[in-house]
Design a protein around this motif. Structure first.
Motif, short mmCIF file in Angstrom:
data_model
loop_
_atom_site.label_atom_id
_atom_site.label_comp_id
_atom_site.label_asym_id
_atom_site.label_seq_id
_atom_site.Cartn_x
_atom_site.Cartn_y
_atom_site.Cartn_z
N ARG A 1 0.66 -1.41 -0.09
CA ARG A 1 0.01 -0.02 -0.06
C ARG A 1 0.94 1.21 -0.03
NH1 ARG A 1 -4.79 -2.41 -1.20
NH2 ARG A 1 -5.52 -4.19 0.36
N ARG A 2 0.20 2.35 -0.25
CA ARG A 2 1.07 3.72 -0.15
C ARG A 2 1.42 4.01 1.36
NH1 ARG A 2 -1.26 8.91 -3.08
NH2 ARG A 2 -0.95 7.36 -4.76
N GLY A 3 2.96 3.81 1.76
CA GLY A 3 3.40 3.92 2.89
C GLY A 3 3.27 3.02 4.01
N ARG A 4 2.07 2.11 3.98
CA ARG A 4 2.01 1.04 4.64
C ARG A 4 1.32 -0.01 4.03
NH1 ARG A 4 4.30 3.66 7.66
NH2 ARG A 4 3.89 4.65 9.86
N ALA A 5 1.88 -1.34 4.36
CA ALA A 5 1.37 -2.48 3.48
C ALA A 5 0.35 -3.01 4.64
CB ALA A 5 2.46 -3.57 3.55
N SER A 6 -0.54 -3.96 4.04
CA SER A 6 -1.73 -4.66 4.71
C SER A 6 -1.39 -5.96 4.84
CB SER A 6 -2.89 -4.16 4.35
OG SER A 6 -3.14 -4.71 2.84
N VAL A 7 -1.75 -6.82 5.61
CA VAL A 7 -1.38 -8.28 6.00
C VAL A 7 -2.36 -8.88 4.77
CG1 VAL A 7 -1.55 -10.48 7.07
CG2 VAL A 7 -1.06 -8.16 8.25
N GLY A 8 -1.58 -9.70 3.91
CA GLY A 8 -2.51 -10.51 2.86
C GLY A 8 -2.79 -11.91 3.53
N THR A 9 -1.96 -12.88 3.79
CA THR A 9 -2.32 -14.02 4.42
C THR A 9 -1.47 -14.23 5.58
OG1 THR A 9 -1.00 -15.12 3.14
CG2 THR A 9 -3.04 -14.95 2.04
N ALA A 10 -2.24 -15.21 6.36
CA ALA A 10 -1.56 -15.57 7.67
C ALA A 10 -2.25 -16.74 8.20
CB ALA A 10 -1.61 -14.43 8.76
N PRO A 11 -1.30 -17.66 8.79
CA PRO A 11 -2.10 -18.92 9.46
C PRO A 11 -3.07 -18.70 10.21
CG PRO A 11 0.50 -18.95 9.71
CD PRO A 11 0.08 -17.58 9.31
N PRO A 12 -4.26 -19.34 10.18
CA PRO A 12 -5.49 -19.23 11.20
C PRO A 12 -4.88 -19.09 12.63
CG PRO A 12 -5.24 -21.54 10.38
CD PRO A 12 -4.22 -20.72 9.68
N TRP A 13 -3.93 -19.56 13.20
CA TRP A 13 -3.22 -19.49 14.50
C TRP A 13 -2.53 -18.54 14.96
CZ3 TRP A 13 1.51 -19.77 13.70
CH2 TRP A 13 2.02 -20.61 12.70
N PHE A 14 -2.37 -17.50 14.07
CA PHE A 14 -1.43 -16.16 14.11
C PHE A 14 -2.23 -15.35 14.84
CE2 PHE A 14 0.91 -12.27 12.52
CZ PHE A 14 2.12 -12.72 12.95
N LEU A 15 -1.87 -15.04 16.19
CA LEU A 15 -2.26 -14.18 16.98
C LEU A 15 -1.37 -13.54 17.79
CD1 LEU A 15 -4.94 -13.09 18.02
CD2 LEU A 15 -5.04 -14.83 19.99
N PRO A 16 -0.68 -12.54 17.23
CA PRO A 16 0.42 -11.83 17.84
C PRO A 16 0.10 -10.92 18.93
CG PRO A 16 -0.11 -10.45 15.81
CD PRO A 16 -1.13 -11.90 15.85
N GLU A 17 1.13 -10.45 19.50
CA GLU A 17 0.92 -9.51 20.78
C GLU A 17 0.40 -8.27 20.27
OE1 GLU A 17 1.20 -9.64 24.98
OE2 GLU A 17 2.19 -11.06 23.86
N VAL A 18 0.86 -7.68 19.19
CA VAL A 18 0.42 -6.42 18.82
C VAL A 18 0.40 -6.28 17.24
CG1 VAL A 18 1.31 -3.98 18.32
CG2 VAL A 18 1.91 -5.19 20.44
N LEU A 19 -0.67 -6.07 16.70
CA LEU A 19 -1.04 -6.10 15.34
C LEU A 19 -1.66 -4.63 15.06
CD1 LEU A 19 -1.17 -7.44 12.59
CD2 LEU A 19 -3.18 -8.30 13.21
N ASP A 20 -0.74 -3.78 14.53
CA ASP A 20 -1.03 -2.35 14.28
C ASP A 20 -0.68 -2.06 12.93
OD1 ASP A 20 -1.81 0.28 14.30
OD2 ASP A 20 -0.85 0.72 16.15
#
Length: 226
Positions: free
Chosen positions: A84-103
């Motif tokens: 994206r312009r200036g910031r990317a967005s998440v496309g795909t991730a495992p269903p169990w992916f739950l990080p401490e911070v997702l901003d």
């Protein structure tokens, strides 16, 4: 006979966006961290992946041979990003992916560090069940807890974390902050963090001390939030 093993489920972008809003805005009464088990180890800090412009996929590796200086094999899974312009967005991730911070709005993903090696970092990839994976050290920035705290606006569990005049459990009590009050850290000393009292009701000294950990668990929330 054809292999009928189902393909791994991936998070669609819309669900990932909703997850990001939940993770950056939800506060638990237990530790200030939604979904974290009480026995979750404190770890060493956060491994932060900067999500700007068009980052390469974040490879999630099985345990490497830490005694051998060998090239990394293929990752077991990965998190991909959409430019994206200036910031990317998440496309795909495992269903169990739950990080401490997702901003994604501010361009970073933070994962709790369990093990730190020369070329590798073991991180908690699901903060609810504690499962881990390994990242290449050159793919992330590792921040110890003092630096993480100083870059966050903290929330607390009022029953567990009162505000005191000195970094000691025997020090006079200054206040009991409400769960929805966000406190700006000023300094970290051992298991204590000095925070500004600006915004607390009533006349207060300009700052006080909170116990942010007992050495094993995290007592504050708002991690990674500014």
């Amino acid at each position: 006979m054809e292999d009928e093993t189902p393909a791994p489920v991936r998070w669609p972008p819309l669900l990932l966006a909703m997850l990001a809003l939940c993770l950056t805005g939800t506060v638990s009464a237990q530790h200030g961290l939604p979904g974290v088990a009480p026995a979750q180890p404190l770890g060493l800090g956060l491994a932060v992946a900067r999500v700007t412009d068009a980052p390469a996929p974040l490879g999630l590796y099985p345990p490497p041979d830490l005694d051998a200086d060998a090239e990394a094999g293929a990752p077991a899974d990965s998190v991909t990003f959409v430019p994206r312009r200036g910031r990317a967005s998440v496309g795909t991730a495992p269903p169990w992916f739950l990080p401490e911070v997702l901003d994604i709005a501010r361009g970073h993903i933070g994962l709790r560090v369990r093990t730190l090696a020369t070329g590798w970092v073991e991180v908690v990839t699901n903060r609810s069940d504690g499962r881990t994976a390994w990242l290449r050290r050159d793919r992330v920035e590792v921040l110890g807890w003092p630096d993480v705290l100083l870059q966050s606006l903290l929330t607390v569990d009022p029953e567990r974390t009162p505000l005191r005049s000195r970094p000691s459990s025997d020090a006079p009590l200054l206040a009991t902050p409400l769960a929805d009050v966000r406190l700006r850290p000023l300094a970290v000393r051992g298991n204590w963090v000095r925070v500004s009292t600006l915004g607390l009701a009533g006349p207060r000294p300009p700052a006080g001390w909170l116990r942010w950990t007992d050495g094993e668990r995290l007592f504050v929330g708002g991690i990674g939030q500014e």
